[in-house]
Scaffold this motif. Sequence first.
Motif, PDB file in Angstrom:
ATOM      1  N   TYR A  10       0.761  -1.218   0.128  1.00 50.88           N
ATOM      2  CA  TYR A  10       0.282  -0.192  -0.049  1.00 50.88           C
ATOM      3  C   TYR A  10       0.786   1.306   0.041  1.00 50.88           C
ATOM      4  O   TYR A  10       0.619   2.244  -0.843  1.00 50.88           O
ATOM      5  CB  TYR A  10      -0.897  -0.117   1.078  1.00 50.88           C
ATOM      6  CG  TYR A  10      -2.132  -0.908   1.293  1.00 50.88           C
ATOM      7  CD1 TYR A  10      -2.639  -1.349   0.009  1.00 50.88           C
ATOM      8  CD2 TYR A  10      -2.401  -1.315   2.508  1.00 50.88           C
ATOM      9  CE1 TYR A  10      -3.673  -2.184   0.010  1.00 50.88           C
ATOM     10  CE2 TYR A  10      -3.639  -2.595   2.339  1.00 50.88           C
ATOM     11  CZ  TYR A  10      -4.145  -2.662   1.140  1.00 50.88           C
ATOM     12  OH  TYR A  10      -5.212  -3.681   1.051  1.00 50.88           O
TER      13      TYR A  10
ATOM     14  N   ALA B 115       2.175   1.627  -3.292  1.00 43.61           N
ATOM     15  CA  ALA B 115       1.454   2.313  -4.302  1.00 43.61           C
ATOM     16  C   ALA B 115       1.060   3.762  -4.041  1.00 43.61           C
ATOM     17  O   ALA B 115       0.876   4.309  -5.221  1.00 43.61           O
ATOM     18  CB  ALA B 115      -0.023   1.402  -3.923  1.00 43.61           C
TER      19      ALA B 115
ATOM     20  N   GLU C 208      -2.722  -9.936  -3.789  1.00 47.08           N
ATOM     21  CA  GLU C 208      -3.372  -8.324  -3.567  1.00 47.08           C
ATOM     22  C   GLU C 208      -1.940  -7.291  -3.702  1.00 47.08           C
ATOM     23  O   GLU C 208      -2.353  -6.393  -4.086  1.00 47.08           O
ATOM     24  CB  GLU C 208      -3.819  -8.311  -2.041  1.00 47.08           C
ATOM     25  CG  GLU C 208      -4.390  -6.967  -1.569  1.00 47.08           C
ATOM     26  CD  GLU C 208      -5.151  -7.097  -0.297  1.00 47.08           C
ATOM     27  OE1 GLU C 208      -5.512  -5.984   0.037  1.00 47.08           O
ATOM     28  OE2 GLU C 208      -5.510  -8.195   0.245  1.00 47.08           O
ATOM     29  N   THR C 209      -0.908  -7.729  -3.222  1.00 41.93           N
ATOM     30  CA  THR C 209       0.319  -6.999  -3.397  1.00 41.93           C
ATOM     31  C   THR C 209       0.452  -6.561  -4.692  1.00 41.93           C
ATOM     32  O   THR C 209       0.636  -5.621  -5.035  1.00 41.93           O
ATOM     33  CB  THR C 209       1.445  -7.635  -2.810  1.00 41.93           C
ATOM     34  OG1 THR C 209       1.302  -8.135  -1.481  1.00 41.93           O
ATOM     35  CG2 THR C 209       2.849  -6.809  -3.038  1.00 41.93           C
TER      36      THR C 209
ATOM     37  N   TRP D 158      -1.441  -6.823  -7.535  1.00 36.43           N
ATOM     38  CA  TRP D 158      -2.695  -6.012  -8.255  1.00 36.43           C
ATOM     39  C   TRP D 158      -2.571  -4.523  -7.522  1.00 36.43           C
ATOM     40  O   TRP D 158      -2.848  -3.585  -8.253  1.00 36.43           O
ATOM     41  CB  TRP D 158      -4.147  -6.379  -8.186  1.00 36.43           C
ATOM     42  CG  TRP D 158      -4.104  -7.826  -9.194  1.00 36.43           C
ATOM     43  CD1 TRP D 158      -4.396  -9.158  -8.770  1.00 36.43           C
ATOM     44  CD2 TRP D 158      -3.777  -7.801 -10.366  1.00 36.43           C
ATOM     45  NE1 TRP D 158      -4.360  -9.817  -9.838  1.00 36.43           N
ATOM     46  CE2 TRP D 158      -4.063  -9.099 -10.882  1.00 36.43           C
ATOM     47  CE3 TRP D 158      -3.526  -7.111 -11.507  1.00 36.43           C
ATOM     48  CZ2 TRP D 158      -3.900  -9.489 -12.282  1.00 36.43           C
ATOM     49  CZ3 TRP D 158      -3.519  -7.369 -13.156  1.00 36.43           C
ATOM     50  CH2 TRP D 158      -3.831  -8.619 -13.454  1.00 36.43           C
ATOM     51  N   THR D 159      -2.463  -4.296  -6.284  1.00 38.83           N
ATOM     52  CA  THR D 159      -2.292  -3.064  -5.750  1.00 38.83           C
ATOM     53  C   THR D 159      -1.189  -2.265  -6.538  1.00 38.83           C
ATOM     54  O   THR D 159      -1.375  -1.047  -6.731  1.00 38.83           O
ATOM     55  CB  THR D 159      -2.027  -3.201  -4.291  1.00 38.83           C
ATOM     56  OG1 THR D 159      -2.878  -3.883  -3.687  1.00 38.83           O
ATOM     57  CG2 THR D 159      -2.097  -1.868  -3.845  1.00 38.83           C
ATOM     58  N   CYS D 160      -0.036  -2.854  -6.666  1.00 39.85           N
ATOM     59  CA  CYS D 160       0.976  -2.106  -7.287  1.00 39.85           C
ATOM     60  C   CYS D 160       0.768  -1.636  -8.881  1.00 39.85           C
ATOM     61  O   CYS D 160       0.895  -0.592  -9.385  1.00 39.85           O
ATOM     62  CB  CYS D 160       2.591  -2.906  -7.277  1.00 39.85           C
ATOM     63  SG  CYS D 160       3.053  -3.084  -5.527  1.00 39.85           S
TER      64      CYS D 160
ATOM     65  N   ALA E 193      -9.298  -8.080  -6.675  1.00 41.89           N
ATOM     66  CA  ALA E 193      -7.931  -7.426  -6.904  1.00 41.89           C
ATOM     67  C   ALA E 193      -7.713  -7.069  -8.345  1.00 41.89           C
ATOM     68  O   ALA E 193      -7.463  -6.062  -8.540  1.00 41.89           O
ATOM     69  CB  ALA E 193      -6.966  -8.199  -6.214  1.00 41.89           C
TER      70      ALA E 193
ATOM     71  N   GLY F 122      -9.792  -4.380  -9.410  1.00 40.62           N
ATOM     72  CA  GLY F 122      -9.153  -2.968  -8.924  1.00 40.62           C
ATOM     73  C   GLY F 122      -8.278  -2.476  -9.960  1.00 40.62           C
ATOM     74  O   GLY F 122      -8.357  -1.343 -10.047  1.00 40.62           O
TER      75      GLY F 122
ATOM     76  N   PRO G 169      -9.265   0.483  -0.222  1.00 35.90           N
ATOM     77  CA  PRO G 169      -7.770   0.747  -0.133  1.00 35.90           C
ATOM     78  C   PRO G 169      -7.342   1.312  -1.582  1.00 35.90           C
ATOM     79  O   PRO G 169      -6.390   2.198  -1.789  1.00 35.90           O
ATOM     80  CB  PRO G 169      -7.090  -0.487   0.289  1.00 35.90           C
ATOM     81  CG  PRO G 169      -8.195  -1.374   0.480  1.00 35.90           C
ATOM     82  CD  PRO G 169      -9.555  -0.844   0.340  1.00 35.90           C
ATOM     83  N   LEU G 170      -8.019   0.906  -2.546  1.00 34.36           N
ATOM     84  CA  LEU G 170      -7.965   1.384  -3.963  1.00 34.36           C
ATOM     85  C   LEU G 170      -7.661   2.944  -4.031  1.00 34.36           C
ATOM     86  O   LEU G 170      -7.117   3.342  -5.097  1.00 34.36           O
ATOM     87  CB  LEU G 170      -8.960   0.476  -5.134  1.00 34.36           C
ATOM     88  CG  LEU G 170      -8.560   0.765  -6.284  1.00 34.36           C
ATOM     89  CD1 LEU G 170      -7.236   0.253  -6.665  1.00 34.36           C
ATOM     90  CD2 LEU G 170      -9.353   0.575  -7.312  1.00 34.36           C
TER      91      LEU G 170
ATOM     92  N   CYS H 273      -4.721   4.508  -4.539  1.00 34.05           N
ATOM     93  CA  CYS H 273      -3.925   4.638  -6.102  1.00 34.05           C
ATOM     94  C   CYS H 273      -4.756   5.658  -6.913  1.00 34.05           C
ATOM     95  O   CYS H 273      -4.711   5.410  -8.298  1.00 34.05           O
ATOM     96  CB  CYS H 273      -4.094   3.224  -6.860  1.00 34.05           C
ATOM     97  SG  CYS H 273      -3.527   1.784  -5.604  1.00 34.05           S
TER      98      CYS H 273
END
Length: 2017
Positions: free
Chosen positions: A523, A526, A571-572, A574-576, A628, A631, A818-819, A822
């Motif tokens: 996070y 990101a 999750e890590t 796709w968040t990046c 994810a 997202g 959390p998205l 980003c």
Amino acid sequence: MDSSAAEFSPENRSVDESQLSGEGGDVYLFSWVASVEKFLKTAPPEDIKTTQKDLETTLINVITSRELYPPPGRALRNLVASCFQILYTRGESKNMFDALIAFLKVAGDFKAPADRDQHKIASLYCIGELMGTFGAQVMSFMTEIATVAIKTYRSSGTISLRYHAIVALRKSLSTARRAATDSATKDIIKQMKSALNDKSLPVRRAACEALMVMYPLPGGDWTASEIEAVVSLCVKSLDTADQITRHSLAQLVGLVLSSSQTTVVVPTQDTTKKGKKDQEEDDDPAPVAAPTGETKTILTLNDMLHQLSTHFNKPQTTHKTRVSIFDFYSSLFTALGPAFIETNYGTVVQHLMNDIVNNPRSSMTRYEVLFVRRLVGILLRDLIGVRMLGEQSQIAAIQELSKAYLKRWPALMPGSTAPSAHVLAIVLKEVAGLLQQLGNAPPPVQEALSEPLVTLLSHPSHTVRVHTAWALRIFCFSAPLRLPKIVINAVELLQRDINLLTGQSQTQTSPSDLTSRALGHAYGLAALVTVIPEKPLYVSYDISAKVFDMAISLLKRTGEHAVALAGVEVETAWTCIAALMTLGPNFVRAHLPQLLVLWRNALPKPPSKDTAARTAAEWGFLLHVREAALGAILAFLRHNAPALVTLDVARRLTTMLSNAFLFANAYATQAPHVEDPLAGSEHSRGGDGPSLRSREALLRRRVFQCFALLGTGSVPEATQTTLLQSVIALVASAEGFAGSSVQAAIASSSGAFVSLWTTYDNYAYGVTAVEVSENASTVTDNPDDPSFGKYRLNRDSIEASLDDMLRIPILQSAEHDPLAICQSRDLTTESFWPEFPPPLTQAVDTGLALFARLLPLQDAASAARLIVLMIDSVKSPKYDKNIGRKAAVQVNATVAIVLAMRQAMASPSRHVRDAFGSTNVTTALSSFLKDGLIDGDPILRSASSEALGRLASLADNQFLASLMKTLVDQVVNNRDPQGRAGCALALGAIYDHVGSLAAGPLLKTTVNILMSLGKDAHPVVHYWALHSLSRVVNAASLAYAPYVSSTLGMLFKVYVSPSHELEGGSLSNSNISGDLPAYQAVCQIIDAVITVLGPDIQESSRTRTLILDIVRRLAAEEDEGIRVEAIRCIQHFLIFAPEHVDVPELITQFRTHLNSSRRPLKLASIHALYQLVQKDALLVSKVGGDRLVEELFAMLDGDPSIEGVRKVISSWMKQTVVYNPSAWIDLCQKIMSRTTASQQATDAAAKGGAGGFDDEGESLSVGMASDATAGGQTRLTSRWRTQLFALQCLHDICTTVARSGRKEQLDIAYARSVGVPVTGLLVSRVPDLIRMAFTASTAYVTEIRLEGLVVLRDVIEVDYESALLLEQHQAPITAALTPAFTSDSTPEILASAVGACAVYVGCGIVKDVNRMGRILKLLTSALEQCKGTAMLSLGDAEEGSPNASAMLRIATLSAWAQLASASPAQKYLQDVVKPYRSTLASLWIAALRDYASVRADSEAILDTSSAPLDAAYSSLGKDMLLPYYTESWPVILNAVATAMESRDPFILGAMEGMDDVTAVSKTDQSARSEPTAMFFIVFSLVYEALSTSTPYAESSSATAGSTPLIALRAMKSLVRREYSGKALLEPTIFDELLNLWYRMAMTEPPAVQIQLVEVVRVFAIEQGQGNKALDDSTSPVMVCLRVCAYILRNAIPGADRLSRHGQANPADRVTLIKVSFDALLSIAASFDAKVQDEIRGVAISLYSDLLRDETSEIDFAGPTLPALKTLLTPSPNQQVTEFFSRVVHGLLSSCLLNIDEMRGRVGTITTNKVKNNFLAAVLILTVIPSSVKVGQGVISRCCFLIAEKLSDAHEMALTAAHCAKTLITASASGSVMLRQCMRLLLPGMVEYVAKVAGMADDETALQSHLPAVGEIIKAFGTLFTSIAEDLRVRALGVLLPTLTLLLDPSQPTPSPLHTQALNQLLIFASSSPVAFKEATAKLDQATRERLESAVRNVLSSKAAGTAAHQAAKPQISLRSF
């Protein structure tokens, strides 16, 4: 009714009683008393004294008498009280006793019947007002008033009477409290305390205010127990109080508790009390004895705060009371004041955290956690952070929060405990808010935050991780120099976590803290990636590539690991990836194919029969993976559409989204069979993550969001239908309920369910969190915005936010999505912190948004089917056991319809009207919405009314009519107030949405119903009716005019009606009217009425006076909401009838509001002031003066969140600065002389280091400091944004004054010559300006340094008359530039400084290259570095990122380009530039090439580029560098054009693409056929700039306006053979070029076309060489000729021409005409003689058009006559042809015809035309070669006309005289034709002179002919000298008698005519004495005597003069020295 009847005057001082009994009696009386008030305010004191007795009697009668006068309602009693106050202030006050006795008699009559209540109230009101003003003079009344008031309060049954009794008591106590006896005081306090819990809320409010006058009690009576008792009473009162009552209670508690901080002396024997107040928390609970006689506070700070927290935490305290206790906190902190809070910030925060957030009650449920977080957030952020903390304290607060909380996790020391997650979440949010407020992070802040923010990313709580990521993002945005290090650190940490995770996956057990750490770092990373596009100059782009690769490798490995670990990896990764999407299309484009594959793998099509039994963990993982991946898709769509979302991509994404949607549905069918271990978990993302139900909701939310963003074009219809059905199933069905059915059934059957909005469980039966307030589309996010105030009843935004907490069942928070981390946001403007509802609610909200998007696109049948499906679903009998769900579903369905309608009306196409207007839809919807309309839920009511209004606008008239009928029936038959209010709302909405044209026929009905409902006694009914009426008036606009007078009558009735008063009516009515303020609605209607009347308000004095009187009364009300609305009315009134408003009084009133503690009033006054300043700043200056501006600046500095202050100051300054720039500079200087908090913190941090300035800088900074500090006290601080604004003002001052054209401001000598004192001029303030620029340049804050450089440039660039002025400031300017190159400078500062250095070098302060010192050295070193490919580092600044380096390179080249462009004008600059010519040439051309490739979006910028970027991500750099290139390329091009014009060989070499530029051969380049290597690149830039320029555009910057001119200059050189070869002759290119030229010829202004003609000329001459077929119509030269002729034809004015040059500068147009004629001839020279002749003929023909024109008053022919001369003069070797002779003859004839045509006409156009044609004719005759034959008739006609005009009016005579003189002068050349002219002209000239001589008596006529006669006399002289000696006697025979006529020797002072004639005669005599003598002898006797007498006079006076001169010779006089 006659308006004069209601006017009071000393002569007519009685009330007309006949008027009182009629219908309008109360209005008449009101107007009469209002005129009394006006008289009392303005009349002289003598007049007041004469009328005082009568007035007193009448006014007392108005209040007390019931026979004659109407009952004294609110409006009347307020007015009368005001009159008494003015009367006793300006008149005599001795009768006040009698008045008070009269009022007390009425008020104290307890046996009177109930109908006397109005008179009692009025009497009590007047007593209160009089006592409040004059109480100290009449203290003897105090006891009696107290008795009457208390008795009335206890015995009366009327609420408003009890209320006014207490108010009168309170006002009396405020001035006469000393006169009350002890027992009376005790009784008052006792009664008021009991009144705090009275059933009536108005009575409670009055009691609070009365107690505020009584408290704090004097001396020892004021004890801790008394304070505690009052607080407990107030808390007890809260649960049944409304918002305004809570506000009053809060004010009381604030006063009482804050008074506990006053110090008292400790009695000696008391050892039980606590000792002196501790600043920190008291750790030792044992009592400490204070030494004797020491002082302490009544309560310690913690004890005081515990008074509130104890009540807050009690288990039985209700939700409403808990919210209200925060009102108490807010009021207490406000009462303690900013200084106290700043000092005790740590203690306050500690109390909130320990006693409120950490209390077990605050974390019992998820809702409680978020609820407390929101409440504490409102206090810390909105109240303390925004309104109380100065910058210094903000820095201290961040340090405190970091030290006390952030740095204490994890707890490392034994015995220390780490703060809880709840505390950390609040602290992180507050730190982020403080950082955004500060706008930068000084070193102490960086120290405090950089480590803990990274550490906290690995916190086990999801909430803390998300909050930390946000705070970190904002921190790096504020301190961008830290960004690169933190990003690299985050990447490394994440990499380490992943390695550890995968390493442990072999052992199959991964500790949970490792997974949370990995997610936290992901996070964080990101969040940091999203800062990169906002701060691109600080980070190298290879980081983004690294992150992408890491994410891809993670995704590839997930299959190898267990579900738990794979979930973290997914999750890590796709968040990046989602974060990388914010880098935009240039980054994503390259990776899109790979991403599409990854997405396809993550979102496969679910198998049709998926029967595999999966565990809960597996289902969870599958849902999680899809969510994810979606997202990342969502982030892709947000930041890369439409650039990358092609049809193909959209189609593929649609398939994937459909797959995810199908999977969610598949899970939903399986869900009942899946055991979910987390099903009961309340907490979002605890240690184990969300429940499966939440996971499914999260997935649905993403599917809906993506579909809504993707648009509908690519979604198949079948999918659209299933999506819509699934939304209906989710939001509007019993199955969509996710709560416990059992609990719902119990609540339904037991009647526990009250309302959705009080179901505080964060789910509320699945109701949506979307707000649909009326006009929601116009509501802004800024709660202080004035338009927002209307929806919040003009309340303070903090009070409104707290009040909202009572009605919000679902609380939002950042961790719910959390998205959001980003998402790219503009973090500079507002304080931004994104929050979202919980997953289940988000699914509902996004579903509704998608429903609204898709429904309007369905066909009529489908839309009807879906709507019926939804309505049936709502009405389903399944809800009997779940009433709560039924209510939620009804709201959801209504909101869905409203949102769909809004979407439909945004683009109301035929299709939409058919769908929504069809009978199936309207029937179903109208019955459903009507149910909502009469519902008791106000939110449902408002949504239903809006939906009905919008539906009516989309449906047909038939539906509208039936709907109106239903509503009218409902109003008539339904007595339920809620239903009637709903109908009123619907009527307003229908009229508003249908519009006044379609709803015109309904206006009468609507107005009548709303007016009658407006008189209803029930607050809900009358408030909403009046509110709707204001909407109707606004919508109807002019159509409302017929109803204005009846409306005003109704409003007055409302104003005087007891039932509409805030405290009027029955108990229940007065208790609910607090949130339904009728008077605010009245103001809104009046405001709308003023707009309807517009300027017509001037016409009817009665209407105008009534409106003004009512508005003035409302503006004087105590309620601030009413006053705010009244100010808006006055604002509109000022627009239409300013002369009827006392503006100075208004300004004074606004100033009072500005100093008020109440924010809504401040904001309204600021907006009103802005309007006044815009209208007439000088008047505001006169009234407000400098003090007002200083107050505004202080306000801006005190609370920057108050919008509008900047606008007021800017507007004021721009209008007045030219009159007195010095005063404004003083103001700015005051602010600049202070320091900022960031500066202090930075200086303190840097104390140890060596000083950064040189001596010059030291002296300058000392100079500033000495201004600010007296006697070594600490310097005042000011917020940096205020300083920035002051600098922007300085910039505006410089530019405004420079543009104003006021020469005296810039030229001291001129100012002295016109007598302007020098001290206040801009010129005299230059040293101050430089000093302020220096202060700014040494500041810590980047923005201030940048603005300081701007001001410095302004100072240098201003065009002062005396160049010496800046020379004396050379050293300070250098000193001010130097700090820009220190080690802490950011790239932006360096770039700006390089530009400033160039301006300094180019302005000519120093012209000797050797004396330019370090400034020039900096420029040259920057240039030297540009040669290489290494990173640039300027001065002491550190080497930046590649982007920064590239940007500095552009800035350096641009700076040198400016110098080079100025060098032709400033010779000394040639020496500066000369040594670097070759380097510059190649770098400039390279820069232009780079710009072209960035523009062309070519995939790779060449490696040899002048600005090397990271090769892989050069495309990313493009986005960033483009703005810099766009700004600089015209400057560089200008330098290139200048070099090309001067035939610089280096530029030619650079264009050839040579690196070693010196190697250009000197061979003849003009014969080449190939273009140079770089030709097409530069040419294409030039071409594009010209083809996209917009003529006459108001350009934002100076360069934008001049770009076309620069481009044409460059083109002029580029078309030369040495650059273009024959490339431009290639047919397609030539055609394009030609099209461009013609477009410019049609659209561009003359200034540009002048350059265009030059380009065409050069092109024709250069490219025409060696072309044989010259007269071929398609040859380039011929085409060029046509372009020139076209431009010329359009430049010449004429009736059939394009009129587009109308707004151009005439001088430019004249130049264009001249240049075009020259160009025609230049181009013609390359043809043979025959063609040349024809071209000359065409040109002459065009010129004859110019002479014929009579369309323009501007004279274009006169100034262009030189062009005609050129046309008529053939070159020496040219034969004069027959053709040429004919053309000339024709032109001459047309001139004479033109003159003849104008006979009998007058005016400017006529005069110009005749004059120009005469001059042209004479020009023709004098310049044509002698071989051209001209007909005898033409010549004689010409001479006849000249002779004729000689006798004409003054101006034409002068022209004719000029012509005659010219012809006679030219005839000396011997031309036979001209001799003939001379013969023909002479008789006319003689006749003219004789005529003038006959006017000797008429002085004015003589004066007008003087110049013409002078010309004639000169012509005679020329004529005489040009004839042979033997003919001169004959000539004199004509001339002597003529000239003698002008002599008048008898006059003592000779006339000018006499002198001129005599001088000429003497010249004749001296030049040819013999002939003169002979001619004189032949004169007749009288003439000769006259001549001799005149000559004798002049000779004798000459002789006398000579003698006197000789006599005076020897003396020496010193007088003249």
